[in-house]
Design an enzyme around this catalytic site. Structure first.
Site, mmCIF file in Angstrom:
data_model
loop_
_atom_site.group_PDB
_atom_site.id
_atom_site.type_symbol
_atom_site.label_atom_id
_atom_site.label_comp_id
_atom_site.label_asym_id
_atom_site.label_seq_id
_atom_site.Cartn_x
_atom_site.Cartn_y
_atom_site.Cartn_z
ATOM 1 N NE ARG A 58 -4.266 1.016 -7.888
ATOM 2 C CZ ARG A 58 -3.657 0.324 -6.946
ATOM 3 N NH1 ARG A 58 -4.191 -0.776 -6.490
ATOM 4 N NH2 ARG A 58 -2.496 0.739 -6.470
ATOM 5 C CB CYS A 77 -11.028 -6.961 -8.279
ATOM 6 S SG CYS A 77 -9.725 -5.721 -8.334
ATOM 7 N NE ARG A 90 8.166 0.309 1.443
ATOM 8 C CZ ARG A 90 8.710 1.412 1.967
ATOM 9 N NH1 ARG A 90 9.954 1.770 1.682
ATOM 10 N NH2 ARG A 90 7.995 2.162 2.764
ATOM 11 N NE ARG A 138 3.674 7.388 -4.192
ATOM 12 C CZ ARG A 138 2.439 6.890 -4.281
ATOM 13 N NH1 ARG A 138 1.934 6.199 -3.295
ATOM 14 N NH2 ARG A 138 1.720 7.081 -5.369
ATOM 15 C CE1 TYR A 139 6.804 5.986 1.057
ATOM 16 C CE2 TYR A 139 5.630 4.289 -0.164
ATOM 17 C CZ TYR A 139 5.624 5.365 0.703
ATOM 18 O OH TYR A 139 4.445 5.817 1.213
ATOM 19 C CG ASP A 156 -1.028 6.527 0.612
ATOM 20 O OD1 ASP A 156 0.162 6.688 0.274
ATOM 21 O OD2 ASP A 156 -1.545 5.403 0.813
ATOM 22 C CE LYS A 215 1.212 2.706 2.308
ATOM 23 N NZ LYS A 215 2.006 2.723 1.060
ATOM 24 C CG ASP A 264 -6.186 6.920 -0.053
ATOM 25 O OD1 ASP A 264 -5.458 7.495 0.771
ATOM 26 O OD2 ASP A 264 -5.946 5.793 -0.527
ATOM 27 C CB CYS A 287 -13.955 -3.103 -2.548
ATOM 28 S SG CYS A 287 -13.198 -4.730 -2.685
ATOM 29 C CB CYS A 325 -12.027 0.187 -5.029
ATOM 30 S SG CYS A 325 -10.511 -0.114 -5.945
HETATM 31 C C1 LIG Z 1 2.058 1.905 0.128
HETATM 32 C C2 LIG Z 1 3.040 1.817 -0.918
HETATM 33 C C3 LIG Z 1 4.197 1.033 -0.752
HETATM 34 C C4 LIG Z 1 4.465 0.211 0.485
HETATM 35 O O1 LIG Z 1 4.675 0.936 1.642
HETATM 36 P P1 LIG Z 1 4.929 0.158 3.017
HETATM 37 O O2 LIG Z 1 4.940 1.210 4.063
HETATM 38 O O3 LIG Z 1 6.228 -0.564 2.884
HETATM 39 O O4 LIG Z 1 3.815 -0.816 3.201
HETATM 40 C C5 LIG Z 1 5.112 1.023 -1.776
HETATM 41 N N1 LIG Z 1 4.924 1.716 -2.917
HETATM 42 C C6 LIG Z 1 3.824 2.468 -3.105
HETATM 43 C C7 LIG Z 1 3.685 3.208 -4.375
HETATM 44 C C8 LIG Z 1 2.845 2.548 -2.119
HETATM 45 O O5 LIG Z 1 1.751 3.298 -2.320
HETATM 46 S S1 SF4 Z 2 -10.178 -2.656 -3.088
HETATM 47 FE FE1 SF4 Z 2 -10.224 -2.238 -5.330
HETATM 48 S S2 SF4 Z 2 -8.340 -3.156 -6.113
HETATM 49 FE FE2 SF4 Z 2 -8.728 -4.066 -4.072
HETATM 50 S S3 SF4 Z 2 -9.927 -5.927 -4.504
HETATM 51 FE FE3 SF4 Z 2 -11.391 -4.306 -4.072
HETATM 52 S S4 SF4 Z 2 -11.896 -3.487 -6.098
HETATM 53 FE FE4 SF4 Z 2 -10.006 -4.654 -6.342
#
Ligand SMILES: *Cc1c(COP(=O)(O)O)cnc(C)c1O
Ligand code: SF4
Length: 368
Positions: free
Chosen positions: A131, A122, A113, A109-110, A327, A334, A290, A126, A129
Site C-alpha cells: 500500500r 502505520c 469474509r 472479494r471472498y 495474490d 489468493k 506482489d 515498510c 508495503c
Molecule cells: C487475503 C484476503 C482475505 C483473507 O484471505 P484468507 O485466505 O482467509 O486469509 C480476505 N479478503 C481480502 C480482500 C484479501 O485480500
Molecule cells: S506493510 Fe504497509 S500497511 Fe503493513 S505496517 Fe508496513 S507500511 Fe503499514
C-alpha cells in the site's frame, strides 16, 4: 545494535510507545544520527526517500546488527535506490482493491469474509508495503457514517462471517475509534470472527498493552494476523506483547513476506517459523511479493519460494509451516502453492511420491 541518542532513554521511556513514536526517524539524517554514521552513506537513497517517505521507530532500528544497507532490518525500513529503478511490471494497485469495494473502505472479494480499511497510519513505513502508493494520502479513522454504511452492507450480506480489520494499521488508531469499530462489527449478528491485520507487534510492540488487548477482544472472538519477517524481530519486547494478547484472549497467526536479501533462505525462515511458536503465534502465510511499483526488487520468483518450502518440509514442525501463497493480479484471489510431491504414476496407476528425504515412495491411494 546500540543506537546513538541525543539523550539516552530510560527503561520506562523505551517501553513507552508514545516515546517511540515521538523519537521515530523521518529522514535519512535522523537515521544516520541514530546509527552513528555519516549521512553521506545514504546519498544513493535520497530520491527514493522523497518518493516514498521514511518512518521508523528507534526500537525497530535498534534490531539492526550493522549499519550496512544490506542488513535485513535496515532493508525493511531504509529507502533504497532500487525502489525507483527497474520497477517494470509493477502496478500501484496490483490487487485492484479499489475496484472490489462495494461501500467505502470495505473490500468484499471472498464470499464469507470482507476486509475493512481503518486508515493509513502505520508504526513504520515498510519498504515492501503493497500500500505504499497510499502513504502520501491521508485516510483518517472512519466516520460514524462510513462505519454504519459498512455494517449495513454486512447486515445485508449475512454470508460474511469474518471481518478483517486492516489498514494501514488498526492498532495505531486512537483507542476510542478502535473500540467503536470492534463494537460496531461485533453487533452484526452474522459476523462471527474479527481478524486484525497489524505490524504493530513487530515494529512497535510497546503499543500492545493489556488495555489494548481488552479492546480487541471486547466483541466477537478476535484473531490477530501479525507480520514478522526475520528472526531478529523476535525480542523480549515482542514476548511481552504476545503475552498480553494471549492473556487477553486474542489468538495470533503470522503472515510473512518472502523478501529478497531479507529472508529468502530456508535457514532464516525455519528459525523464524519455529521461534514464532514459542511466542504462541502460528505461521499462517508466507507470501510471494506482489508486483507493486516501488517493491519489485524484493521479489524472489515463485520457484525460489517453493524451493524454500521444500527444504523446510519435514525438517521443522508441521505447526511451524505456513502456506506459501500469492495474490493473483486484478483481485482474483489468493493461490496457495505446494512443492511438487507427486512424481509420477506406476504403469498400474499407483501414484509415486517424493518423501521429505527425497526417496520415491508409491502410495496405493485406493482408486481403481
Ligand atoms: C487475503 C484476503 C482475505 C483473507 O484471505 P484468507 O485466505 O482467509 O486469509 C480476505 N479478503 C481480502 C480482500 C484479501 O485480500
Ligand atoms: S506493510 Fe504497509 S500497511 Fe503493513 S505496517 Fe508496513 S507500511 Fe503499514
Amino acid at each position: 545494535m546500540k543506537l546513538h541518542y541525543a539523550s539516552e532513554p530510560t527503561a520506562s521511556q523505551w517501553w513507552n510507545w508514545r516515546w517511540q513514536l515521538e523519537h521515530a526517524a523521518h529522514d535519512l539524517e535522523e537515521v544516520a544520527a541514530y546509527l552513528g554514521v555519516e549521512p553521506s552513506r545514504f546519498d544513493s537513497c535520497r530520491e527514493a526517500a522523497e518518493r516514498y517517505p521514511l518512518f521508523v521507530t528507534p526500537y525497530y532500528l535498534s534490531l539492526a546488527q550493522s549499519a550496512e544497507l544490506t542488513d535485513p532490518i535496515l532493508r525493511q525500513c531504509i529507502p533504497s535506490d532500487e525502489e525507483i529503478r527497474n520497477q517494470q511490471g509493477g502496478d500501484p494497485d496490483a490487487l485492484a482493491e479499489d475496484a472490489h469495494s462495494p461501500v467505502p473502505r470495505l473490500v468484499h472479494r471472498y464470499s464469507d469474509r470482507a476486509l475493512f480499511v481503518t486508515g493509513n497510519i502505520c508504526a513504520m513505513h515498510c519498504r515492501h508495503c503493497m500500500r505504499k502508493r497510499d502513504w502520501s494520502k491521508c485516510l483518517p479513522p472512519p466516520t460514524d457514517d462510513e462505519l454504519s454504511a459498512a455494517t449495513g452492507y454486512l447486515a445485508d450480506h449475512p454470508e460474511v462471517r469474518e471481518v478483517l480489520i486492516s489498514g494501514g494499521d488498526p492498532l495505531m488508531l486512537p483507542e476510542d475509534d478502535l473500540r467503536k469499530i470492534v463494537k460496531a462489527f461485533s453487533a452484526v449478528p452474522s459476523v462471527e470472527i474479527l481478524r486484525f491485520g497489524s505490524r504493530v507487534p513487530c515494529v512497535l510492540p510497546q503499543r500492545v498493552t493489556p488495555r489494548l488487548a481488552a479492546i480487541l477482544s471486547c466483541g466477537k472472538p478476535a484473531w490477530l494476523a501479525c507480520h514478522f519477517n526475520h528472526p531478529w524481530e523476535l525480542t523480549k519486547e515482542v514476548s511481552a506483547a504476545c503475552d498480553f494478547l494471549n492473556r487477553g484472549e486474542v489468538s495470533m497467526v503470522n503472515q510473512s513476506v518472502l523478501l529478497k536479501g531479507v529472508n529468502d533462505n530456508a535457514e532464516i525462515l525455519g528459525k523464524l517459523f519455529t521461534s514464532l511458536l514459542k511466542f504462541h503465534v502460528k505461521p499462517y502465510y508466507l507470501f510471494h511479493g506482489d508486483p507493486i511499483e516501488g517493491a519489485m526488487h524484493f521479489r524472489t520468483g515463485v520457484e525460489a519460494g517453493l524451493k524454500i518450502m521444500d527444504q523446510l518440509r519435514g525438517r521443522i514442525s508441521g505447526m511451524a509451516l505456513p502456506a506459501f501463497a500469492f495474490d493473483l493480479p486484478g483481485g482474483k484471489g489468493k493461490i496457495r502453492l505446494q512443492p511438487e510431491e507427486v512424481l509420477r504414476r506406476t504403469p498400474e496407476g499407483v501414484p509415486v511420491f517424493r518423501s521429505w528425504l527425497g526417496e520415491e515412495v508409491a502410495y496405493p491411494d485406493g482408486r481403481g
